[in-house]
Scaffold this motif. Structure first.
Motif, PDB file in Angstrom:
ATOM      1  N   UNK A 132       0.777  -1.266   0.004  1.00  0.00           N
ATOM      2  CA  UNK A 132      -0.027   0.035  -0.023  1.00  0.00           C
ATOM      3  C   UNK A 132       0.886   1.205   0.027  1.00  0.00           C
ATOM      4  N   UNK A 133       1.875   1.354   0.803  1.00  0.00           N
ATOM      5  CA  UNK A 133       2.721   2.500   1.140  1.00  0.00           C
ATOM      6  C   UNK A 133       3.467   2.598  -0.327  1.00  0.00           C
ATOM      7  N   UNK A 134       3.912   1.468  -0.858  1.00  0.00           N
ATOM      8  CA  UNK A 134       4.657   1.736  -2.026  1.00  0.00           C
ATOM      9  C   UNK A 134       4.060   2.384  -2.989  1.00  0.00           C
ATOM     10  N   UNK A 135       2.905   2.355  -3.134  1.00  0.00           N
ATOM     11  CA  UNK A 135       1.983   2.931  -4.263  1.00  0.00           C
ATOM     12  C   UNK A 135       1.206   4.351  -3.718  1.00  0.00           C
ATOM     13  N   UNK A 136       1.778   4.670  -2.514  1.00  0.00           N
ATOM     14  CA  UNK A 136       1.329   5.837  -1.960  1.00  0.00           C
ATOM     15  C   UNK A 136       2.087   7.337  -2.273  1.00  0.00           C
ATOM     16  N   UNK A 137       1.508   8.150  -2.920  1.00  0.00           N
ATOM     17  CA  UNK A 137       2.422   9.379  -3.330  1.00  0.00           C
ATOM     18  C   UNK A 137       1.241  10.526  -3.040  1.00  0.00           C
ATOM     19  N   UNK A 138       1.792  11.605  -2.320  1.00  0.00           N
ATOM     20  CA  UNK A 138       1.026  12.777  -2.089  1.00  0.00           C
ATOM     21  C   UNK A 138       2.249  13.856  -2.048  1.00  0.00           C
ATOM     22  N   UNK A 139       1.705  15.311  -2.052  1.00  0.00           N
ATOM     23  CA  UNK A 139       2.777  16.060  -2.050  1.00  0.00           C
ATOM     24  C   UNK A 139       3.580  16.056  -0.825  1.00  0.00           C
ATOM     25  N   UNK A 140       3.217  15.591   0.306  1.00  0.00           N
ATOM     26  CA  UNK A 140       3.824  15.539   1.674  1.00  0.00           C
ATOM     27  C   UNK A 140       4.476  14.007   2.160  1.00  0.00           C
ATOM     28  N   UNK A 175       5.380   9.702   0.976  1.00  0.00           N
ATOM     29  CA  UNK A 175       5.721   8.833  -0.246  1.00  0.00           C
ATOM     30  C   UNK A 175       6.178   7.522   0.392  1.00  0.00           C
ATOM     31  N   UNK A 176       6.124   6.429  -0.225  1.00  0.00           N
ATOM     32  CA  UNK A 176       6.807   5.298   0.308  1.00  0.00           C
ATOM     33  C   UNK A 176       7.868   5.247  -0.803  1.00  0.00           C
ATOM     34  N   UNK A 208      22.709  -6.427 -11.463  1.00  0.00           N
ATOM     35  CA  UNK A 208      22.043  -6.989 -10.434  1.00  0.00           C
ATOM     36  C   UNK A 208      21.715  -6.188  -8.948  1.00  0.00           C
ATOM     37  N   UNK A 209      20.620  -6.109  -8.447  1.00  0.00           N
ATOM     38  CA  UNK A 209      20.339  -5.356  -7.296  1.00  0.00           C
ATOM     39  C   UNK A 209      21.249  -6.266  -6.283  1.00  0.00           C
ATOM     40  N   UNK A 210      21.853  -5.538  -5.420  1.00  0.00           N
ATOM     41  CA  UNK A 210      22.924  -6.287  -4.326  1.00  0.00           C
ATOM     42  C   UNK A 210      22.294  -5.589  -2.843  1.00  0.00           C
ATOM     43  N   UNK A 211      21.763  -4.610  -3.045  1.00  0.00           N
ATOM     44  CA  UNK A 211      21.108  -3.976  -1.562  1.00  0.00           C
ATOM     45  C   UNK A 211      20.076  -3.098  -1.968  1.00  0.00           C
ATOM     46  N   UNK A 212      18.886  -2.925  -0.861  1.00  0.00           N
ATOM     47  CA  UNK A 212      17.926  -2.211  -1.325  1.00  0.00           C
ATOM     48  C   UNK A 212      17.129  -1.586   0.135  1.00  0.00           C
ATOM     49  N   UNK A 213      16.386  -0.936   0.046  1.00  0.00           N
ATOM     50  CA  UNK A 213      15.712  -0.530   1.296  1.00  0.00           C
ATOM     51  C   UNK A 213      14.721  -0.012   0.920  1.00  0.00           C
ATOM     52  N   UNK A 214      13.563  -0.286   1.877  1.00  0.00           N
ATOM     53  CA  UNK A 214      11.965   0.277   1.820  1.00  0.00           C
ATOM     54  C   UNK A 214      11.823   1.253   2.896  1.00  0.00           C
ATOM     55  N   UNK A 215      11.410   2.294   2.642  1.00  0.00           N
ATOM     56  CA  UNK A 215      10.843   3.291   3.883  1.00  0.00           C
ATOM     57  C   UNK A 215       9.844   4.171   3.467  1.00  0.00           C
ATOM     58  N   UNK A 216       9.699   5.279   4.400  1.00  0.00           N
ATOM     59  CA  UNK A 216       8.671   6.095   4.065  1.00  0.00           C
ATOM     60  C   UNK A 216       9.264   7.549   4.343  1.00  0.00           C
ATOM     61  N   UNK A 217       8.811   8.624   3.697  1.00  0.00           N
ATOM     62  CA  UNK A 217       9.376  10.073   3.843  1.00  0.00           C
ATOM     63  C   UNK A 217       8.368  11.005   3.896  1.00  0.00           C
ATOM     64  N   UNK A 218       8.473  11.939   4.483  1.00  0.00           N
ATOM     65  CA  UNK A 218       7.711  13.071   4.528  1.00  0.00           C
ATOM     66  C   UNK A 218       8.430  14.282   4.051  1.00  0.00           C
ATOM     67  N   UNK A 219       7.970  15.637   4.044  1.00  0.00           N
ATOM     68  CA  UNK A 219       8.757  16.664   3.134  1.00  0.00           C
ATOM     69  C   UNK A 219      10.112  16.713   3.924  1.00  0.00           C
ATOM     70  N   UNK A 220      10.233  16.186   5.401  1.00  0.00           N
ATOM     71  CA  UNK A 220      11.711  16.799   6.036  1.00  0.00           C
ATOM     72  C   UNK A 220      12.469  15.331   6.536  1.00  0.00           C
ATOM     73  N   UNK A 221      11.686  14.137   6.453  1.00  0.00           N
ATOM     74  CA  UNK A 221      12.297  13.264   7.088  1.00  0.00           C
ATOM     75  C   UNK A 221      12.263  11.932   6.133  1.00  0.00           C
TER      76      UNK A 221
END
Length: 364
Positions: free
Chosen positions: A220-228, A230-231, A241-254
């Motif tokens: 759900x969060x991967x596909x969530x995008x607003x002005x403030x 995003x996943x 080859x992908x060798x490392x990855x990270x999934x997180x969430x961000x706001x306007x400042x963090x």
């Protein structure tokens, strides 16, 4: 206090906009901890689509929304901070200077007790004797990536020299190193989750992605995008080859670090550390203030961090039999776990035992 409690789908656009506005202005109004994306309406709504019992309390002053509290509620009135167990920042999102009576708030929400494990700083009405604080390291990038790297070279010279050397060796031995700060390929996300599940099992930890609701939440969060909000999936490639990855969430400042992992076939190159340096560079380029590495004692966090925030765990309760029962059940478990985690002479043998069990479980 004028308090209304809504199901996630009942929250109207005006209230959502007011909530986002409080977060957008938080750093200007002396409450920068409230800018964390785990405190955003998008995160609460996503959890609400994956879990039952999610509610959002809106507190109004003079008819205008002044504060927001997302939470999860059991049939018995036991409350948990939204996403407890996977969220790295929790609390009441509020206008500067807003004060509240926690017991009145709990009563209006139909709660006997409300539990946190990552309560952010500045939530004084929630601060009780049951709360205990823990460090949560962050990487400040508001002065730019070059300034951050200069600081790293000063505070962790061996670490940064070794990491950069391994990154160059990865490029020579495997293929040209390429970093994608905001990868949109869901196939790579699935690979990251597989790596992370294997890591949990290998180290004897509970596999979070064995819980379908957490997989659903990440999707759900991967596909969530607003002005403030995003996943965000960040990926380090060597060649194709992908060798490392990270999934997180961000706001306007963090940007919040959440699920990092790497392909163990390339462990000798420390691709996860190289990935984190690229993430810091990308966050700086995006104009973010800092990368939140999250609560937890890890050597790589100590090497990467520039400072620490404090998050707290515990609960606030009103006089109620359910609250007494909850405390009797939860307090010993939390106390034991935190004692082990905070004392190296206990944590290290426990960690070795978990890893040994993980190898047995994985057939290694």
């Amino acid at each position: 206090m004028d308090i209304s409690v809504y199901r996630p789908g009942e929250l109207n656009g005006t209230d959502r906009a007011a909530w986002s506005a409080v977060q957008s202005q938080a750093h200007l109004l002396g409450t920068p901890q409230l800018a964390n994306p785990f405190l955003a309406p998008e995160f609460a709504l996503a959890v609400g689509r994956c879990r039952r019992g999610v509610r959002i309390a809106v507190i109004r002053e003079d008819g205008e929304p002044a504060a927001f509290l997302p939470f999860q509620r059991s049939a018995l009135g036991v409350g948990r901070a939204i996403g407890l167990g996977v969220s790295d920042a929790q609390g009441l999102v509020h206008r500067p200077g807003f004060q509240w009576d926690p017991r009145e708030l709990l009563r209006a929400c139909g709660l006997a007790v409300l539990e946190f494990d990552h309560l952010v700083e500045g939530q004084k009405p929630f601060e009780t004797a049951s709360l205990r604080g823990f460090p949560s390291p962050v990487v400040d990038v508001d002065q730019g990536f070059d300034a951050y790297m200069a600081r790293l070279r000063e505070q962790s010279p061996k670490f940064i020299r070794r990491t950069l050397t391994k990154g160059r060796k990865l490029g020579r031995d495997i293929g040209p190193v390429r970093y994608v700060h905001d990868e949109r390929d869901p196939v790579v996300l699935r690979r990251l989750l597989d790596w992370k599940s294997a890591q949990y099992r290998r180290t004897g930890r509970s596999d979070r992605f064995a819980h379908p609701w957490i997989v659903q939440l990440v999707s759900q969060l991967f596909h969530t995008r607003t002005a403030s909000f995003a996943g965000q999936l960040s990926v380090l490639y060597a060649g194709d080859r992908p060798v490392a990855a990270h999934f997180g969430i961000r706001s306007e400042r963090v940007l919040c670090c959440w699920f990092p992992a790497y392909d163990p076939a390339y462990a000798k190159f420390s691709p996860g550390l190289t990935l984190h340096l690229h993430m810091a560079e990308g966050a700086a380029a995006d104009g973010l203030a800092y990368v939140d590495l999250g609560r937890g004692e890890k050597q790589y966090k100590d090497c990467l961090k520039t400072r620490e925030l404090t998050v707290s765990e515990g609960w606030v309760a009103r006089r109620h039999p359910v609250a007494l029962g909850h405390r009797a059940h939860r307090a010993p478990v939390r106390a034991l776990r935190n004692t082990v985690v905070s004392r190296p002479e206990l944590f290290e043998p426990a960690d070795r035992l978990l890893k040994r069990m993980g190898r047995i479980r994985s057939g290694g």
